[in-house]
Structure formats: structure tokens, C-alpha cells
Write a protein that holds these residues in place. Structure first.
Motif, mmCIF file in Angstrom:
data_model
loop_
_atom_site.group_PDB
_atom_site.id
_atom_site.type_symbol
_atom_site.label_atom_id
_atom_site.label_comp_id
_atom_site.label_asym_id
_atom_site.label_seq_id
_atom_site.Cartn_x
_atom_site.Cartn_y
_atom_site.Cartn_z
ATOM 1 N N ASP A 57 0.474 -1.259 0.027
ATOM 2 C CA ASP A 57 -0.266 0.192 -0.057
ATOM 3 C C ASP A 57 0.728 1.056 0.534
ATOM 4 O OD1 ASP A 57 -1.921 -1.278 -0.461
ATOM 5 O OD2 ASP A 57 -2.681 -1.332 2.046
ATOM 6 N N SER A 58 0.676 2.502 -0.528
ATOM 7 C CA SER A 58 1.103 3.795 -0.876
ATOM 8 C C SER A 58 0.993 4.350 0.295
ATOM 9 C CB SER A 58 1.027 3.972 -2.313
ATOM 10 O OG SER A 58 1.097 5.642 -2.425
ATOM 11 N N VAL A 59 1.630 5.141 1.394
ATOM 12 C CA VAL A 59 1.525 5.833 2.109
ATOM 13 C C VAL A 59 1.088 7.167 1.408
ATOM 14 C CG1 VAL A 59 1.933 7.559 3.755
ATOM 15 C CG2 VAL A 59 3.224 5.126 3.350
ATOM 16 N N GLU A 60 1.159 7.597 0.018
ATOM 17 C CA GLU A 60 0.689 8.484 0.199
ATOM 18 C C GLU A 60 -0.711 8.489 -0.214
ATOM 19 O OE1 GLU A 60 1.979 11.934 -4.324
ATOM 20 O OE2 GLU A 60 2.292 9.678 -4.236
ATOM 21 N N ALA A 61 -1.361 7.892 -0.775
ATOM 22 C CA ALA A 61 -2.618 7.282 -1.104
ATOM 23 C C ALA A 61 -3.848 7.665 0.110
ATOM 24 C CB ALA A 61 -3.150 5.601 -1.458
ATOM 25 N N VAL A 62 -2.810 7.378 1.425
ATOM 26 C CA VAL A 62 -4.019 7.906 2.280
ATOM 27 C C VAL A 62 -3.725 8.956 3.343
ATOM 28 C CG1 VAL A 62 -4.097 5.605 3.320
ATOM 29 C CG2 VAL A 62 -1.899 6.880 4.224
ATOM 30 N N SER A 63 -2.564 9.876 2.735
ATOM 31 C CA SER A 63 -1.580 11.280 3.200
ATOM 32 C C SER A 63 -2.538 12.422 3.371
ATOM 33 C CB SER A 63 -0.624 11.489 2.358
ATOM 34 O OG SER A 63 -0.589 12.062 1.205
ATOM 35 N N ALA A 64 -3.528 12.455 2.695
ATOM 36 C CA ALA A 64 -5.067 13.798 2.860
ATOM 37 C C ALA A 64 -6.086 13.200 3.679
ATOM 38 C CB ALA A 64 -5.734 13.411 1.527
ATOM 39 N N ASP A 65 -5.799 11.635 4.393
ATOM 40 C CA ASP A 65 -6.826 11.484 4.690
ATOM 41 C C ASP A 65 -5.927 11.283 6.512
ATOM 42 O OD1 ASP A 65 -9.102 11.658 3.088
ATOM 43 O OD2 ASP A 65 -8.520 9.892 2.745
ATOM 44 N N LEU A 66 -4.977 11.208 6.731
ATOM 45 C CA LEU A 66 -4.585 11.179 8.140
ATOM 46 C C LEU A 66 -5.078 11.843 9.249
ATOM 47 C CD1 LEU A 66 -0.366 11.423 6.697
ATOM 48 C CD2 LEU A 66 -2.031 9.223 7.301
ATOM 49 N N ALA A 67 -5.599 13.089 9.333
ATOM 50 C CA ALA A 67 -6.290 13.412 10.484
ATOM 51 C C ALA A 67 -7.194 12.709 10.979
ATOM 52 C CB ALA A 67 -6.983 14.746 10.133
ATOM 53 N N SER A 68 -8.103 11.623 9.801
ATOM 54 C CA SER A 68 -9.246 10.753 10.106
ATOM 55 C C SER A 68 -8.840 9.503 10.823
ATOM 56 C CB SER A 68 -9.837 10.180 8.870
ATOM 57 O OG SER A 68 -10.221 11.652 8.001
ATOM 58 N N PHE A 69 -6.894 9.365 11.043
ATOM 59 C CA PHE A 69 -7.085 7.978 11.525
ATOM 60 C C PHE A 69 -6.511 8.531 13.218
ATOM 61 C CE2 PHE A 69 -5.795 7.210 7.327
ATOM 62 C CZ PHE A 69 -7.283 6.550 6.743
ATOM 63 N N LYS A 70 -6.710 7.552 13.975
ATOM 64 C CA LYS A 70 -5.992 7.629 15.468
ATOM 65 C C LYS A 70 -5.139 6.773 15.213
ATOM 66 C CE LYS A 70 -9.234 10.068 17.349
ATOM 67 N NZ LYS A 70 -8.947 11.748 17.026
ATOM 68 N N LEU A 71 -5.018 5.626 14.465
ATOM 69 C CA LEU A 71 -4.209 4.271 14.237
ATOM 70 C C LEU A 71 -3.960 4.166 13.120
ATOM 71 C CD1 LEU A 71 -2.565 2.468 15.590
ATOM 72 C CD2 LEU A 71 -4.962 0.989 15.848
ATOM 73 N N ILE A 72 -2.458 4.021 13.029
ATOM 74 C CA ILE A 72 -2.169 2.946 11.588
ATOM 75 C C ILE A 72 -1.463 1.883 11.756
ATOM 76 C CG2 ILE A 72 -1.168 3.796 9.219
ATOM 77 C CD1 ILE A 72 -1.153 6.972 9.587
ATOM 78 N N GLU A 73 -2.198 0.759 11.196
ATOM 79 C CA GLU A 73 -1.157 -0.381 11.540
ATOM 80 C C GLU A 73 -0.658 -0.834 10.542
ATOM 81 O OE1 GLU A 73 -4.640 -2.927 14.188
ATOM 82 O OE2 GLU A 73 -4.479 -3.334 12.083
ATOM 83 N N LEU A 74 0.771 -1.585 10.632
ATOM 84 C CA LEU A 74 1.954 -0.945 9.009
ATOM 85 C C LEU A 74 1.760 -3.166 9.914
ATOM 86 C CD1 LEU A 74 4.643 1.066 9.397
ATOM 87 C CD2 LEU A 74 2.326 1.106 8.326
ATOM 88 N N TYR A 75 1.191 -3.648 8.593
ATOM 89 C CA TYR A 75 1.233 -5.124 8.477
ATOM 90 C C TYR A 75 2.182 -6.186 7.991
ATOM 91 C CZ TYR A 75 -0.412 -10.140 7.843
ATOM 92 O OH TYR A 75 -0.251 -11.277 7.689
ATOM 93 N N PHE A 76 3.306 -6.313 8.473
ATOM 94 C CA PHE A 76 4.076 -7.237 8.367
ATOM 95 C C PHE A 76 3.583 -8.555 7.970
ATOM 96 C CE2 PHE A 76 6.126 -4.304 10.823
ATOM 97 C CZ PHE A 76 7.715 -3.622 9.701
ATOM 98 N N SER A 77 3.249 -8.609 6.383
ATOM 99 C CA SER A 77 3.351 -9.841 5.811
ATOM 100 C C SER A 77 4.404 -11.347 5.943
ATOM 101 C CB SER A 77 3.292 -10.469 4.264
ATOM 102 O OG SER A 77 3.839 -9.056 3.907
ATOM 103 N N VAL A 78 6.209 -11.376 5.750
ATOM 104 C CA VAL A 78 6.486 -11.661 6.666
ATOM 105 C C VAL A 78 7.855 -11.206 7.100
ATOM 106 C CG1 VAL A 78 6.041 -13.330 4.522
ATOM 107 C CG2 VAL A 78 7.452 -11.748 3.919
ATOM 108 N N PHE A 79 8.401 -11.432 8.081
ATOM 109 C CA PHE A 79 9.401 -10.597 8.902
ATOM 110 C C PHE A 79 10.148 -10.076 7.737
ATOM 111 C CE2 PHE A 79 11.883 -14.410 8.643
ATOM 112 C CZ PHE A 79 13.295 -14.443 8.693
#
Length: 150
Positions: A57-79
Motif C-alpha cells: 500500500d502507498s502511504v501517499e494514498a492516505v496522506s490527505a486522510d491522516l487526520a481521520s486516523f487515530k491508529l495506523i497499523e503496518l502489517y508485516f506479511s513476512v518478517f
């Protein structure tokens, strides 16, 4: 399941809602896809909203909406996939995100020190027995050569 937040063990008050699951009240995280398709419904429900970003996922895709999020989870599919490290750094340094960034999924406790350095401030571990080891790993090194995001 307990988490590490701000270097302390605490209760997890958030739950992830999969794309095919019904929305619930309370504090939830959803995928980028669900956020993009159901944004208005998500903003109108009671409880806080967060987003779970996969490595692709692109961080830029949510950059305009960051104020809406109290939490951002970064999912590691593999270490061994380090793209979530870059996502954390971009969120903090480029986009100035001040909310909670939490590592979830398949990462090693030996990586928590480095994740903290790029801006991750909370950790959800798959193995609850490893939580104390991960908490101790946050202080593995006392000398640092590079600046950090925090």
C-alpha cells in the motif's frame, strides 16, 4: 491480547475488521481498500477509526486522510519484507503523522528497536509470550549513529 505501547505493556482497545466482515462500533482498523470504498460509512459510525496498511500500500494514498486516523497499523506479511519500515518513516518524516503507528503481523522481536527508530510506537505480537522479550529489545542499544523519526 496485550500490546506494547510507548514502551509499556497495555491492553489492546482496537480490533481489525476484515473487508468481508460487518462493521462494528468501537475502535476499529480497516484495510486501505475498505477505507477507499466505504469512507463515509466509516466516518459516521461511533468509535475511532484506524487503517491497516499492507507492505504494497502507498502511504501517499492516505496522506490527505491522516487526520481521520487515530491508529495506523503496518502489517508485516513476512518478517523479511522491509517496506513497512519505509512506510513508518514516511508517515512521521514526510507527512508529519503524530498518531499511533503500530506494527502487526509477522515480524521478529529483534526488529522492534529498529521499528521504533523509524517511528513505530506500538507493537502487537503474534506470540504473547514474547511480549517481555520485545519490550526489553526496545533498549538493546545505547549508542546510535543515525537520527531517528522520534
Amino acid at each position: 491480547m496485550p500490546i506494547i505501547k510507548d514502551q509499556q505493556i497495555s491492553d489492546n482497545t482496537w480490533s481489525f475488521v476484515a473487508d468481508d466482515a460487518p462493521l462494528t462500533d468501537g475502535n476499529i482498523t480497516v484495510t486501505l481498500n475498505r477505507w477507499q470504498t466505504e469512507k463515509q460509512a466509516l466516518l459516521q459510525r461511533s468509535g475511532s477509526i484506524g487503517i491497516r496498511l499492507s507492505p504494497a500500500d502507498s502511504v501517499e494514498a492516505v496522506s490527505a486522510d491522516l487526520a481521520s486516523f487515530k491508529l495506523i497499523e503496518l502489517y508485516f506479511s513476512v518478517f523479511s519484507d522491509g517496506r513497512s519500515f519505509s512506510q513508518a518513516r514516511l508517515l512521521r518524516a514526510r507527512y508529519g503523522y503524530q498518531g499511533e503507528i503500530r506494527a502487526v503481523g509477522h515480524y521478529m522481536t529483534d526488529q522492534v528497536f529498529y521499528l521504533k527508530r523509524v517511528g513505530v510506537d506500538a507493537f502487537e505480537l503474534n506470540n504473547p509470550k514474547a511480549i517481555e522479550h520485545a519490550q526489553a529489545a526496545l533498549n538493546d542499544f545505547s549508542v546510535r549513529y543515525q537520527a531517528s523519526s522520534l
